[in-house]
Design an enzyme around this catalytic site. Structure first.
Site, PDB file in Angstrom:
ATOM      1  N   GLU A  76       0.833  -1.305  -0.118  1.00 27.79           N
ATOM      2  CA  GLU A  76       0.097   0.014  -0.086  1.00 27.79           C
ATOM      3  C   GLU A  76       0.818   1.334   0.030  1.00 27.79           C
ATOM      4  O   GLU A  76       0.648   2.284  -0.807  1.00 27.79           O
ATOM      5  CB  GLU A  76      -0.904   0.106   1.261  1.00 27.79           C
ATOM      6  CG  GLU A  76      -2.053  -0.953   1.127  1.00 27.79           C
ATOM      7  CD  GLU A  76      -3.206  -0.571  -0.148  1.00 27.79           C
ATOM      8  OE1 GLU A  76      -3.288   0.699  -0.317  1.00 27.79           O
ATOM      9  OE2 GLU A  76      -3.379  -1.424  -0.898  1.00 27.79           O
ATOM     10  N   CYS A 102     -12.791   3.542 -13.932  1.00 25.08           N
ATOM     11  CA  CYS A 102     -12.974   4.624 -13.765  1.00 25.08           C
ATOM     12  C   CYS A 102     -11.717   5.634 -13.431  1.00 25.08           C
ATOM     13  O   CYS A 102     -11.246   6.244 -12.539  1.00 25.08           O
ATOM     14  CB  CYS A 102     -13.838   4.825 -12.302  1.00 25.08           C
ATOM     15  SG  CYS A 102     -14.690   6.440 -12.157  1.00 25.08           S
ATOM     16  N   CYS A 149     -16.939   4.100 -19.143  1.00 24.90           N
ATOM     17  CA  CYS A 149     -18.217   4.197 -18.691  1.00 24.90           C
ATOM     18  C   CYS A 149     -18.980   3.142 -19.197  1.00 24.90           C
ATOM     19  O   CYS A 149     -19.960   2.504 -18.766  1.00 24.90           O
ATOM     20  CB  CYS A 149     -18.816   5.366 -18.609  1.00 24.90           C
ATOM     21  SG  CYS A 149     -17.899   6.991 -17.742  1.00 24.90           S
ATOM     22  N   CYS A 200     -18.846  -0.033 -17.221  1.00 24.11           N
ATOM     23  CA  CYS A 200     -19.102   0.099 -15.682  1.00 24.11           C
ATOM     24  C   CYS A 200     -20.187  -0.465 -15.094  1.00 24.11           C
ATOM     25  O   CYS A 200     -21.205  -0.222 -15.681  1.00 24.11           O
ATOM     26  CB  CYS A 200     -18.826   1.600 -15.087  1.00 24.11           C
ATOM     27  SG  CYS A 200     -19.341   1.947 -13.505  1.00 24.11           S
ATOM     28  N   CYS A 206     -24.878   6.229 -11.895  1.00 26.42           N
ATOM     29  CA  CYS A 206     -23.609   7.048 -12.016  1.00 26.42           C
ATOM     30  C   CYS A 206     -24.151   8.614 -12.416  1.00 26.42           C
ATOM     31  O   CYS A 206     -24.214   8.821 -13.590  1.00 26.42           O
ATOM     32  CB  CYS A 206     -22.395   6.929 -12.476  1.00 26.42           C
ATOM     33  SG  CYS A 206     -20.982   7.821 -12.369  1.00 26.42           S
TER      34      CYS A 206
END
Length: 252
Positions: free
Chosen positions: A60, A215, A222, A225, A231
């Site tokens: 991370e 995204c 899109c 998605c 959205c």
DNA sequence: GTCCGGGGCG
DNA sequence: CGCCCCGGAC
């Protein structure tokens, strides 16, 4: 991954046991995200095999500043030399920095080792598993702490990194720069609301994958998605302008 | 070539 | 808020 996914259980209705009072209209969101993850999510990255708080932590921190493709060789090298918290804590700082060379943001490498030393000295080398304990370590903020605990410990915590910010800012058509404190607070509320108690780790990974692969900042996909029908940015045709850019930088 | 984004920190 | 460093986008 056998036995990893728990059996679906009915959602409890006792408010005291529902930390995230998810509203009905948003309910399908995490289910769609999880279904997308099952088909398209990344599940075989080096740090996703034999996940521990330590491996998730290191990955991370590296991923905070660098893309997956670049991180992979650094991650392998780092893990080979510093396979656990104690080896990192006990190493010379010069050597830690040497293995970080090329990644940049060297304060993060120094914080990584400093935190390892705190874990060695304050927790007898055992990685702490409470949110507040993690946030108290240098280099770990709320989002990274949530990522470690959800991904590696199966705990119910939300994250809000750059990817998730972008997904949520578009989905809810949140106005304003996401670095703004007020905007960030709003995004955290959405993140908390949407993060499911069930399969939290998969959801966390799914949201990061969504932001990284679908995204994206420019030219989001899109059309494929899983949540584009709900959205707001997509519905309003504002994918390109959301999330908003920093006004300060634009006017200078 | 320039610009912008990014977690956490000062 | 800007900075840290670097890569990706343009």
């Amino acid at each position: 991954m056998l036995g990893y996914y728990p059996v679906i259980t009915p959602r409890t209705t006792d408010p005291k046991t529902v930390p995230n009072n998810i509203k009905a209209p948003h309910d399908p969101f995490n289910e769609k995200i999880l279904a997308w993850f099952d088909l398209n999510g990344r599940k075989n990255l080096p740090w996703q095999l034999n996940k521990t708080p330590y491996t998730v932590w290191v990955s991370e921190i590296m991923l905070q500043q660098t893309q997956v493709k670049t991180v992979i060789p650094y991650y392998h090298d780092f893990m080979q030399r510093f396979p656990d918290v104690l080896s990192l804590a006990n190493a010379a700082q010069d050597e830690v920095l040497h293995h970080w060379t090329g990644l940049g943001y060297y304060a993060r490498a120094r914080n990584l080792q400093k935190s390892a030393q705190m874990i060695r000295d304050q927790y007898a080398g055992k990685f702490p598993e409470q949110l507040e304990q993690l946030i108290a370590l240098p280099g770990i903020g709320r989002s990274t702490a949530g990522a470690i605990l959800s991904l590696a410990c199966g705990q119910h915590h939300s994250i809000l990194d750059g990817n998730v910010k972008r997904v949520l800012a578009r989905y809810f058509a949140v106005e304003g720069w996401t670095g703004n404190k007020k905007v960030e607070t709003e995004l955290w509320q959405y993140a908390d609301q949407l993060t499911p108690r069930h399969r939290t780790a998969d959801y966390t990974q799914a949201m990061m994958d969504m932001g990284a692969t679908l995204c994206t900042r420019s030219k989001p996909q899109c059309d494929t998605c899983p949540v584009h029908t709900d959205c707001l940015a997509f519905v309003q045709g504002r994918q390109a302008e959301l999330p908003n850019k920093n006004q300060k930088k634009l006017s200078q």
